[in-house]
Design a protein around this motif. Structure first.
Motif, PDB file in Angstrom:
ATOM      1  N   PHE A   1       1.069  -1.481  -0.092  1.00 36.24           N
ATOM      2  CA  PHE A   1      -0.177   0.100   0.328  1.00 36.24           C
ATOM      3  C   PHE A   1       0.642   1.108  -0.074  1.00 36.24           C
ATOM      4  CE2 PHE A   1       0.567  -0.873   4.589  1.00 36.24           C
ATOM      5  CZ  PHE A   1       1.270   0.391   4.800  1.00 36.24           C
ATOM      6  N   PRO A   2       2.264   1.245   0.858  1.00 34.81           N
ATOM      7  CA  PRO A   2       2.639   2.475   0.470  1.00 34.81           C
ATOM      8  C   PRO A   2       3.318   3.233  -0.769  1.00 34.81           C
ATOM      9  CG  PRO A   2       3.386   1.331   2.427  1.00 34.81           C
ATOM     10  CD  PRO A   2       2.457  -0.080   1.543  1.00 34.81           C
ATOM     11  N   ARG A   3       3.178   2.417  -1.922  1.00 33.05           N
ATOM     12  CA  ARG A   3       3.225   2.954  -3.585  1.00 33.05           C
ATOM     13  C   ARG A   3       2.349   2.328  -4.092  1.00 33.05           C
ATOM     14  NH1 ARG A   3       3.485  -1.630  -5.066  1.00 33.05           N
ATOM     15  NH2 ARG A   3       2.493  -1.226  -6.328  1.00 33.05           N
TER      16      ARG A   3
ATOM     17  N   LEU B   1       6.857  18.773  -6.855  1.00 33.97           N
ATOM     18  CA  LEU B   1       6.549  18.392  -5.475  1.00 33.97           C
ATOM     19  C   LEU B   1       5.726  17.720  -4.836  1.00 33.97           C
ATOM     20  CD1 LEU B   1       6.990  22.337  -4.348  1.00 33.97           C
ATOM     21  CD2 LEU B   1       8.424  20.310  -3.683  1.00 33.97           C
ATOM     22  N   ASP B   2       4.514  17.546  -5.254  1.00 36.41           N
ATOM     23  CA  ASP B   2       3.689  16.409  -5.756  1.00 36.41           C
ATOM     24  C   ASP B   2       3.770  15.111  -5.709  1.00 36.41           C
ATOM     25  OD1 ASP B   2       0.206  16.909  -5.884  1.00 36.41           O
ATOM     26  OD2 ASP B   2       0.896  15.208  -6.856  1.00 36.41           O
ATOM     27  N   LEU B   3       4.257  15.096  -6.896  1.00 38.40           N
ATOM     28  CA  LEU B   3       5.161  13.659  -7.079  1.00 38.40           C
ATOM     29  C   LEU B   3       6.138  12.974  -6.019  1.00 38.40           C
ATOM     30  CD1 LEU B   3       4.749  10.987  -7.936  1.00 38.40           C
ATOM     31  CD2 LEU B   3       6.004  11.718  -9.776  1.00 38.40           C
ATOM     32  N   SER B   4       7.187  13.699  -5.437  1.00 37.50           N
ATOM     33  CA  SER B   4       8.153  13.827  -4.633  1.00 37.50           C
ATOM     34  C   SER B   4       7.559  13.337  -3.751  1.00 37.50           C
ATOM     35  CB  SER B   4       9.373  14.621  -5.085  1.00 37.50           C
ATOM     36  OG  SER B   4       8.504  16.063  -4.569  1.00 37.50           O
ATOM     37  N   GLY B   5       6.874  14.036  -3.195  1.00 39.15           N
ATOM     38  CA  GLY B   5       6.184  14.076  -1.222  1.00 39.15           C
ATOM     39  C   GLY B   5       5.455  13.176  -1.605  1.00 39.15           C
ATOM     40  N   TYR B   6       4.991  12.133  -2.229  1.00 42.94           N
ATOM     41  CA  TYR B   6       4.367  11.558  -2.784  1.00 42.94           C
ATOM     42  C   TYR B   6       5.580   9.893  -2.510  1.00 42.94           C
ATOM     43  CZ  TYR B   6       1.193   6.614  -3.257  1.00 42.94           C
ATOM     44  OH  TYR B   6       0.632   5.837  -3.282  1.00 42.94           O
ATOM     45  N   THR B   7       6.204   9.855  -3.216  1.00 43.92           N
ATOM     46  CA  THR B   7       7.147   9.038  -2.883  1.00 43.92           C
ATOM     47  C   THR B   7       8.421   9.025  -1.966  1.00 43.92           C
ATOM     48  OG1 THR B   7       7.521   9.165  -5.301  1.00 43.92           O
ATOM     49  CG2 THR B   7       9.791   8.490  -4.584  1.00 43.92           C
ATOM     50  N   ASP B   8       8.260  10.505  -0.981  1.00 40.58           N
ATOM     51  CA  ASP B   8       9.352  10.531  -0.269  1.00 40.58           C
ATOM     52  C   ASP B   8       8.136   9.557   1.266  1.00 40.58           C
ATOM     53  OD1 ASP B   8      11.057  11.673  -0.987  1.00 40.58           O
ATOM     54  OD2 ASP B   8      10.270  13.493   0.149  1.00 40.58           O
ATOM     55  N   MET B   9       7.048  10.502   0.689  1.00 41.99           N
ATOM     56  CA  MET B   9       5.721   9.615   1.795  1.00 41.99           C
ATOM     57  C   MET B   9       5.500   8.215   2.084  1.00 41.99           C
ATOM     58  SD  MET B   9       2.835  11.793   2.801  1.00 41.99           S
ATOM     59  CE  MET B   9       2.688  12.267   0.685  1.00 41.99           C
ATOM     60  N   ALA B  10       6.029   7.568   0.909  1.00 40.99           N
ATOM     61  CA  ALA B  10       5.939   6.058   0.855  1.00 40.99           C
ATOM     62  C   ALA B  10       7.418   5.649   0.636  1.00 40.99           C
ATOM     63  CB  ALA B  10       5.528   5.546  -0.642  1.00 40.99           C
ATOM     64  N   ARG B  11       8.027   6.532   0.351  1.00 40.49           N
ATOM     65  CA  ARG B  11       9.343   5.202   1.045  1.00 40.49           C
ATOM     66  C   ARG B  11       9.762   5.317   2.514  1.00 40.49           C
ATOM     67  NH1 ARG B  11      13.998   8.745  -0.986  1.00 40.49           N
ATOM     68  NH2 ARG B  11      15.441   6.905   0.066  1.00 40.49           N
ATOM     69  N   GLY B  12       9.172   6.276   3.076  1.00 43.70           N
ATOM     70  CA  GLY B  12       8.800   6.884   4.607  1.00 43.70           C
ATOM     71  C   GLY B  12       7.911   5.685   5.800  1.00 43.70           C
ATOM     72  N   ALA B  13       6.808   5.136   4.983  1.00 39.98           N
ATOM     73  CA  ALA B  13       5.814   4.279   5.433  1.00 39.98           C
ATOM     74  C   ALA B  13       7.056   2.808   5.024  1.00 39.98           C
ATOM     75  CB  ALA B  13       4.918   4.386   5.117  1.00 39.98           C
ATOM     76  N   SER B  14       7.915   2.758   4.078  1.00 37.16           N
ATOM     77  CA  SER B  14       8.310   1.384   4.102  1.00 37.16           C
ATOM     78  C   SER B  14       9.101   1.039   4.612  1.00 37.16           C
ATOM     79  CB  SER B  14       8.857   1.640   2.708  1.00 37.16           C
ATOM     80  OG  SER B  14       7.590   0.924   1.790  1.00 37.16           O
ATOM     81  N   THR B  15      10.322   1.754   5.048  1.00 39.56           N
ATOM     82  CA  THR B  15      11.711   2.215   5.544  1.00 39.56           C
ATOM     83  C   THR B  15      10.839   1.814   7.301  1.00 39.56           C
ATOM     84  OG1 THR B  15      12.626   3.659   4.633  1.00 39.56           O
ATOM     85  CG2 THR B  15      13.392   3.365   6.879  1.00 39.56           C
ATOM     86  N   MET B  16       9.634   2.321   7.806  1.00 45.27           N
ATOM     87  CA  MET B  16       8.966   1.868   9.083  1.00 45.27           C
ATOM     88  C   MET B  16       8.592   0.278   9.461  1.00 45.27           C
ATOM     89  SD  MET B  16       6.936   5.559  10.026  1.00 45.27           S
ATOM     90  CE  MET B  16       7.485   5.242  11.323  1.00 45.27           C
ATOM     91  N   LEU B  17       8.592   0.330   8.340  1.00 42.12           N
ATOM     92  CA  LEU B  17       8.173  -1.450   7.926  1.00 42.12           C
ATOM     93  C   LEU B  17       8.757  -2.164   7.435  1.00 42.12           C
ATOM     94  CD1 LEU B  17       4.618  -0.269   6.109  1.00 42.12           C
ATOM     95  CD2 LEU B  17       5.031  -1.558   8.519  1.00 42.12           C
ATOM     96  N   GLY B  18      10.283  -2.124   7.653  1.00 46.23           N
ATOM     97  CA  GLY B  18      11.301  -2.291   7.190  1.00 46.23           C
ATOM     98  C   GLY B  18      11.509  -3.377   5.921  1.00 46.23           C
ATOM     99  N   TYR B  19      10.758  -2.099   4.976  1.00 46.37           N
ATOM    100  CA  TYR B  19      11.359  -2.280   4.004  1.00 46.37           C
ATOM    101  C   TYR B  19      11.752  -1.399   2.532  1.00 46.37           C
ATOM    102  CZ  TYR B  19       8.710  -6.479   4.307  1.00 46.37           C
ATOM    103  OH  TYR B  19       7.676  -7.303   5.088  1.00 46.37           O
ATOM    104  N   ARG B  20      12.596  -1.635   1.960  1.00 46.09           N
ATOM    105  CA  ARG B  20      13.026  -0.579   0.588  1.00 46.09           C
ATOM    106  C   ARG B  20      12.329  -0.302  -1.035  1.00 46.09           C
ATOM    107  NH1 ARG B  20      16.979  -3.768   0.985  1.00 46.09           N
ATOM    108  NH2 ARG B  20      17.500  -3.972  -0.736  1.00 46.09           N
ATOM    109  N   LEU B  21      12.619   1.377  -0.603  1.00 44.49           N
ATOM    110  CA  LEU B  21      12.144   1.628  -2.171  1.00 44.49           C
ATOM    111  C   LEU B  21      13.052   2.972  -2.550  1.00 44.49           C
ATOM    112  CD1 LEU B  21       8.068   2.512  -1.401  1.00 44.49           C
ATOM    113  CD2 LEU B  21       8.622   0.303  -2.444  1.00 44.49           C
ATOM    114  N   PRO B  22      12.790   2.405  -4.159  1.00 50.51           N
ATOM    115  CA  PRO B  22      13.857   3.217  -4.334  1.00 50.51           C
ATOM    116  C   PRO B  22      13.763   4.593  -4.395  1.00 50.51           C
ATOM    117  CG  PRO B  22      12.277   2.012  -6.056  1.00 50.51           C
ATOM    118  CD  PRO B  22      12.013   1.712  -4.943  1.00 50.51           C
TER     119      PRO B  22
END
Length: 473
Positions: free
Chosen positions: A162-164, A246-267
């Protein structure tokens, strides 16, 4: 579910807590994330879950068929079937009316009536992202980028994570599936803070900056370009270029942040694209996972086939990139313009190489002028990206270059958002890295206070919250 809203915050906290409670039970963690991801997508529209299931089933079966294929021919047939079925679903939902309009225009030109009726189709959010991600599985298995097939639970999580899910980044099977094979160690305090910092940065980009630019500059200008002065239209066009970034990179930052907190990596998906020194360099910096997908899964096969010269292949790829962004002639022209400029740059480099000259290197003031020139070119072509059709783009261009009396309704909030967006993008990258490193070493109470303050600013200062621009793609 609005991912910048309170409901998503509650949802994510509950998923994160459940994931932590299941530490050491890897399969249960994945099952939780699959269930949570389908619930999340159902809150957007429950009917979209059927499409996600179909793409998952098609490409999982095809991938396993590739892995068990007795020869290369059988593997290629499995890939062809998966790609044709997956792209057919994408074309039906996203391009049916566009191609139908083309057929009807041709029939009208020949003196016949309309042949294809208009069909009112609901476009599933994120369909392009999930389609492209799905077909990487059988292709990566065929090319040995992925060494073995995965189980159905792993593939379901790869597809639905779901994050991405809604807006990328586009994650290939070879990148993500190996992360699911072994249980992850408990997420460290540093990883947790890193993820939270990324989420905070993404929310600021989206809500405080991108949405403010949209409300104060972009939406008024594109709603009625004839009613505004040329300087305001230029300001709004620069504002849109920062808004979409900012719109898309902001979404990407949130997706990467949520994934990191769950223990997974996104590019990483962006690398300061408006500092590019050529259009080709821009596409190496902008939406990197999408550019990499088209390079690895479309351009390379075209180049290896030898059917067409490099310049034709580049045009094909960039028209595909344009159409990926939307079903309209404005996106076709957008792709042709960028493809032509990339092809021209490639031709120039080939000519220099044949003459024994080295590649052009920009330094000092020439670097500054080159970056500014490419930035303006990118900004101008954004007209085709933002405009609903070619007619609106033409009207806007006229307003840019024909000076006339008109409104110049610039607000303080719009100017502050534009200045902050430029500063965020053009200041040295080491400043950001140093700040992130400093933030990650702060005590938990300080991080909590910063997060609460940021939420207060979002609520108190935002001028309006709109959907993410790339949700339509």
């Amino acid at each position: 579910m609005d991912i910048t809203g309170f409901s998503y915050l509650v949802f994510f906290v509950l998923v994160l807590a459940g994931h932590r409670l299941l530490q050491g039970r890897h399969e249960a963690q994945k099952l939780l994330l699959v269930a949570a991801s389908y619930y999340f997508y159902a809150t957007v529209d429950w009917r979209f879950c059927g499409l996600l299931l179909a793409l998952t089933a098609i490409n999982f079966v095809a991938g396993n068929a590739v892995a068990r294929a007795p020869d290369a021919g059988a593997a290629r047939r499995a890939i062809t079937g998966a790609v044709v079925l997956s792209i057919s679903l994408l074309c039906y939902f996203k391009y049916l009316n566009f191609f139908g309009e083309m057929v009807n225009s041709l029939s009208a030109w020949l003196g016949a009536g309309s042949l294809v009726p208009f069909v009112n189709i609901l476009l599933p959010v994120g369909i392009s992202f999930m389609t492209f991600q799905a077909i990487t599985y059988p292709i990566d298995l065929y090319h040995r980028r992925l060494d073995k097939p995965c189980g159905v639970l792993d593939f379901a999580m790869f597809m639905a994570f779901f994050p991405r899910l809604l807006s990328g980044p586009i994650v290939t099977a070879a990148y993500f599936l190996p992360q699911l094979r072994e249980p992850h160690p408990r997420v460290s305090r540093e990883q947790g803070f890193e993820g939270l910092a990324l989420i905070m940065r993404g929310i600021v980009k989206k809500v405080l900056l991108a949405d403010t630019l949209g409300v104060c500059l972009v939406e008024p200008a594109f709603a009625n370009p004839g009613g505004f002065s040329s300087p305001f239209l230029w300001l709004a066009l620069f504002g849109y270029s920062f808004q979409v970034y900012l719109d898309l990179s902001g979404y990407t930052d949130m997706a990467r942040g949520a994934s990191t907190m769950l223990g997974y990596r996104l590019p990483v998906n962006f690398n300061r694209p408006y500092l590019a020194t050529s259009i080709a360099n821009f596409w190496q910096r902008w939406h990197i996972t999408m550019s990499s997908f088209f390079r690895n899964y479309l351009y390379d096969p075209l180049a290896q086939s030898g059917v067409a010269p490099t310049y034709v292949n580049l045009l094909i790829v960039f028209v595909a990139i344009g159409l990926w962004h939307g079903a309209g002639w404005n996106f076709v022209v957008y792709g042709l313009l960028h493809g032509s400029m990339v092809a021209l740059g490639h031709f120039r480099d080939e000519v220099r190489a044949r003459k024994g000259k080295s590649a052009v290197v920009y330094r000092g003031h020439t670097l500054l002028l080159r970056v500014a020139f490419i930035f303006v070119v990118v900004v101008l072509t954004r007209l085709l990206f933002r405009s609903a059709d070619l007619a609106l783009a033409t009207s806007y261009i006229e307003g840019l270059f024909v000076f006339r009396d008109g409104q110049f309704p610039v607000s303080v909030a719009g100017l502050l958002a534009l200045g902050a967006a430029a500063a965020l993008h053009f200041t040295p990258v080491q400043w950001r890295d140093q700040f992130m490193a400093y933030a990650n070493t702060r005590p938990a109470w300080m991080f909590g206070a910063g997060f609460a303050s940021m939420l207060y600013m979002v609520v108190a200062m935002t001028r309006g919250t709109g959907g993410f621009i790339y949700f339509q793609f």
